[in-house]
Write a protein that holds these residues in place. Structure first.
Motif, PDB file in Angstrom:
ATOM      1  N   GLY A  83       0.805  -1.228   0.000  1.00  0.00           N
ATOM      2  CA  GLY A  83       0.000   0.000   0.000  1.00  0.00           C
ATOM      3  C   GLY A  83       0.833   1.272   0.000  1.00  0.00           C
ATOM      4  N   LEU A  84       2.129   1.154   0.250  1.00  0.00           N
ATOM      5  CA  LEU A  84       2.975   2.359   0.264  1.00  0.00           C
ATOM      6  C   LEU A  84       3.487   2.654  -1.153  1.00  0.00           C
ATOM      7  CD1 LEU A  84       5.065   1.708   3.516  1.00  0.00           C
ATOM      8  CD2 LEU A  84       2.974   3.043   3.244  1.00  0.00           C
ATOM      9  N   TRP A  85       3.869   3.899  -1.384  1.00  0.00           N
ATOM     10  CA  TRP A  85       4.456   4.280  -2.669  1.00  0.00           C
ATOM     11  C   TRP A  85       5.909   3.818  -2.698  1.00  0.00           C
ATOM     12  CZ3 TRP A  85       1.652   6.052  -6.711  1.00  0.00           C
ATOM     13  CH2 TRP A  85       0.334   6.445  -6.420  1.00  0.00           C
ATOM     14  N   GLU A  86       6.419   3.584  -3.905  1.00  0.00           N
ATOM     15  CA  GLU A  86       7.795   3.103  -4.044  1.00  0.00           C
ATOM     16  C   GLU A  86       8.365   3.577  -5.373  1.00  0.00           C
ATOM     17  OE1 GLU A  86       8.111  -1.122  -4.668  1.00  0.00           O
ATOM     18  OE2 GLU A  86       6.875  -1.039  -6.470  1.00  0.00           O
ATOM     19  N   PHE A  87       9.669   3.397  -5.503  1.00  0.00           N
ATOM     20  CA  PHE A  87      10.308   3.537  -6.806  1.00  0.00           C
ATOM     21  C   PHE A  87      10.316   2.133  -7.399  1.00  0.00           C
ATOM     22  CE2 PHE A  87      12.131   6.695  -3.902  1.00  0.00           C
ATOM     23  CZ  PHE A  87      11.771   7.855  -4.572  1.00  0.00           C
ATOM     24  N   ARG A 133       7.680  17.451  -4.628  1.00  0.00           N
ATOM     25  CA  ARG A 133       6.395  16.947  -4.140  1.00  0.00           C
ATOM     26  C   ARG A 133       6.504  15.541  -3.538  1.00  0.00           C
ATOM     27  NH1 ARG A 133       2.267  18.559  -2.849  1.00  0.00           N
ATOM     28  NH2 ARG A 133       0.961  17.027  -3.929  1.00  0.00           N
ATOM     29  N   LEU A 134       7.697  14.955  -3.599  1.00  0.00           N
ATOM     30  CA  LEU A 134       7.835  13.571  -3.139  1.00  0.00           C
ATOM     31  C   LEU A 134       7.453  13.402  -1.674  1.00  0.00           C
ATOM     32  CD1 LEU A 134      11.211  12.445  -4.792  1.00  0.00           C
ATOM     33  CD2 LEU A 134       8.898  11.682  -5.378  1.00  0.00           C
ATOM     34  N   SER A 135       7.728  14.452  -0.868  1.00  0.00           N
ATOM     35  CA  SER A 135       7.471  14.309   0.571  1.00  0.00           C
ATOM     36  C   SER A 135       5.975  14.216   0.888  1.00  0.00           C
ATOM     37  CB  SER A 135       8.125  15.449   1.345  1.00  0.00           C
ATOM     38  OG  SER A 135       7.889  16.649   0.678  1.00  0.00           O
ATOM     39  N   ALA A 136       5.112  14.459  -0.112  1.00  0.00           N
ATOM     40  CA  ALA A 136       3.669  14.330   0.129  1.00  0.00           C
ATOM     41  C   ALA A 136       3.222  12.863   0.046  1.00  0.00           C
ATOM     42  CB  ALA A 136       2.907  15.171  -0.898  1.00  0.00           C
ATOM     43  N   ILE A 196      14.819   9.750  -1.214  1.00  0.00           N
ATOM     44  CA  ILE A 196      14.065  10.940  -1.621  1.00  0.00           C
ATOM     45  C   ILE A 196      14.961  12.169  -1.545  1.00  0.00           C
ATOM     46  CG2 ILE A 196      12.134  12.417  -0.893  1.00  0.00           C
ATOM     47  CD1 ILE A 196      10.923   9.558  -0.009  1.00  0.00           C
ATOM     48  N   THR A 197      15.759  12.250  -0.476  1.00  0.00           N
ATOM     49  CA  THR A 197      16.692  13.380  -0.359  1.00  0.00           C
ATOM     50  C   THR A 197      17.688  13.354  -1.514  1.00  0.00           C
ATOM     51  OG1 THR A 197      16.489  13.198   2.021  1.00  0.00           O
ATOM     52  CG2 THR A 197      18.286  14.551   1.201  1.00  0.00           C
ATOM     53  N   ALA A 198      18.248  12.176  -1.805  1.00  0.00           N
ATOM     54  CA  ALA A 198      19.225  12.072  -2.899  1.00  0.00           C
ATOM     55  C   ALA A 198      18.607  12.490  -4.225  1.00  0.00           C
ATOM     56  CB  ALA A 198      19.759  10.641  -2.980  1.00  0.00           C
ATOM     57  N   ALA A 199      17.337  12.128  -4.419  1.00  0.00           N
ATOM     58  CA  ALA A 199      16.659  12.473  -5.680  1.00  0.00           C
ATOM     59  C   ALA A 199      16.409  13.969  -5.791  1.00  0.00           C
ATOM     60  CB  ALA A 199      15.347  11.702  -5.784  1.00  0.00           C
ATOM     61  N   ARG A 200      16.338  14.652  -4.662  1.00  0.00           N
ATOM     62  CA  ARG A 200      16.087  16.104  -4.676  1.00  0.00           C
ATOM     63  C   ARG A 200      17.383  16.907  -4.760  1.00  0.00           C
ATOM     64  NH1 ARG A 200      13.109  17.976   0.109  1.00  0.00           N
ATOM     65  NH2 ARG A 200      12.937  19.863  -1.132  1.00  0.00           N
ATOM     66  N   LEU A 201      18.518  16.214  -4.708  1.00  0.00           N
ATOM     67  CA  LEU A 201      19.802  16.915  -4.783  1.00  0.00           C
ATOM     68  C   LEU A 201      20.377  16.836  -6.191  1.00  0.00           C
ATOM     69  CD1 LEU A 201      21.464  15.582  -1.498  1.00  0.00           C
ATOM     70  CD2 LEU A 201      20.914  17.979  -1.990  1.00  0.00           C
ATOM     71  N   PRO A 202      21.047  17.904  -6.637  1.00  0.00           N
ATOM     72  CA  PRO A 202      21.772  17.814  -7.905  1.00  0.00           C
ATOM     73  C   PRO A 202      23.088  17.069  -7.680  1.00  0.00           C
ATOM     74  CG  PRO A 202      22.080  19.984  -6.952  1.00  0.00           C
ATOM     75  CD  PRO A 202      21.185  19.223  -6.001  1.00  0.00           C
ATOM     76  N   ASP A 203      23.853  16.818  -8.741  1.00  0.00           N
ATOM     77  CA  ASP A 203      25.102  16.066  -8.556  1.00  0.00           C
ATOM     78  C   ASP A 203      26.324  16.961  -8.333  1.00  0.00           C
ATOM     79  OD1 ASP A 203      25.375  16.982 -11.104  1.00  0.00           O
ATOM     80  OD2 ASP A 203      25.278  15.009 -12.065  1.00  0.00           O
TER      81      ASP A 203
END
Ligand SMILES: Nc1nc2c([nH]c(=O)n2[C@@H]2O[C@H](COP(=O)(O)OP(=O)(O)OP(=O)(O)O)[C@@H](O)[C@H]2O)c(=O)[nH]1
Ligand SMILES: [Mg+2]
Length: 311
Positions: A34-38, A112-115, A126-133
């Protein structure tokens, strides 16, 4: 101590042309149901992570991976199961994403991922995905030099920077800081103020803790959107993880002209340290943008640099 090996899972942070990320929802009866995932799944025998990723993303969302690189590895212990999530960022694919297993599916903007509610292991992903390289460190001997270095950072389309200003005369710091923040805000560049600046954070996006400031923290400094920390060894990395810092900068990786003779970690030790924490980590010290691929494959989120981005 349980000796059961962790379940090795290939996970894809898949981006479309606008930078949105693909989420699917886990079936109700599944683990963490029931949880969201990648999207992604377990490696089969004799499969590499890249092969498993390719197969799983075809099976689950019908796309063919054309380009992907490591984003972060997470070691997580659920009460019933240990997982090693080997998360790759998919930057190019063919086909149109389609929920092949009838699961809910959505393209979501990174901010919006944190929603969405994810399994507990997913927060650092999620944090890594929100950061640039790339994480630029802004310095200069005087106001003019800081602002011209900023121009070069802007030209290189860098989206995240630390305002350090260690080499700037103290009397100039406050005005330079305001000028930098104003310019960065207009361009959507996120700015973290180094804790040694001891400035109010009101207009900044976050704070970058020196390793000394990090070790003095018992918990995450409140009120900051982003908290980063400078680390040089495992105990500092673990401390950053424990207080809930968003990411760390690990240094020095290689020798630099500014610190001749200083002890460096080297690629192998740095890669080893990263496996011990669930935290996005940037490598700093003697690196160039050409080292990005090597840094990613060593487990880093990307590269930080004072001069790396200015040449
Ligand atoms: N795919 C995926 N799995 C995750 C994430 N976060 C997380 O903790 N996991 C855990 O990783 C484990 C393996 O994932 P999975 O259930 O997708 O494996 P799979 O596709 O091979 O499933 P199957 O056994 O039904 O064929 C699960 O225990 C799941 O709870 C995530 O973001 N994506
Ligand atoms: Mg799966």
């Amino acid at each position: 101590m349980s000796a059961t090996p962790a379940v090795h899972v290939a996970v894809g942070v898949i981006r479309d042309g606008d930078g949105n990320i693909l989420l699917t929802r886990r079936a109700r009866h599944a683990h963490q149901g029931g949880l969201w995932e990648f999207p992604g799944g377990k490696l089969e025998a004799d499969e590499s992570v890249a092969q498993a990723l390719r197969r799983e993303l075809r099976e689950e969302v019908g796309i063919t991976v054309k380009n992907a690189h490591p984003l972060i590895k997470i070691n997580h212990r659920y009460p019933e199961l240990r997982v090693l999530l080997d998360v790759w960022q998919v930057t190019d694919f063919s086909g149109t994403a389609d929920a092949r297993e009838g699961q809910a599916m959505r393209w979501v903007a990174p901010q919006r991922l944190s929603a969405y509610t994810f399994p507990a292991a997913n927060l650092p992903i999620i944090t890594a995905a929100r950061l640039p390289d790339r994480y630029a460190i802004l310095e200069g001997q005087n106001a003019e030099q800081v602002l011209s270095n900023l121009e070069r950072i802007v030209d290189k389309q860098i989206q995240l920077l630390q305002l350090r200003l260690k080499t700037l005369p103290t009397a100039a710091v406050s005005a330079v800081c305001e000028a930098v923040l104003e310019k960065c805000q207009r361009r959507g560049i996120r700015v973290l103020l180094n804790s040694d600046l001891a400035l109010s954070h009101r207009n900044a996006d976050g704070i970058h803790l020196s390793s000394r400031a990090l070790l003095a923290c018992r918990s995450r400094p409140p009120h900051y959107q982003w908290v980063a920390a400078s680390c040089h060894n495992l105990s500092e990395l673990r401390h950053a993880e424990q207080i809930g810092a968003d990411f760390a900068v690990l240094a020095p990786i290689l020798p630099t002209p500014t610190h001749p003779g200083a002890r460096t970690l080297g690629w192998e030790a740095a890669a080893n340290l990263i496996t011990r924490v669930n935290l996005p980590v940037f490598f700093l010290g003697g690196l160039e943008l050409a080292d990005m691929d090597r840094a990613r494959h060593a487990g880093a989120r990307g590269i930080a640099g004072i001069s790396a981005f200015l040449t």
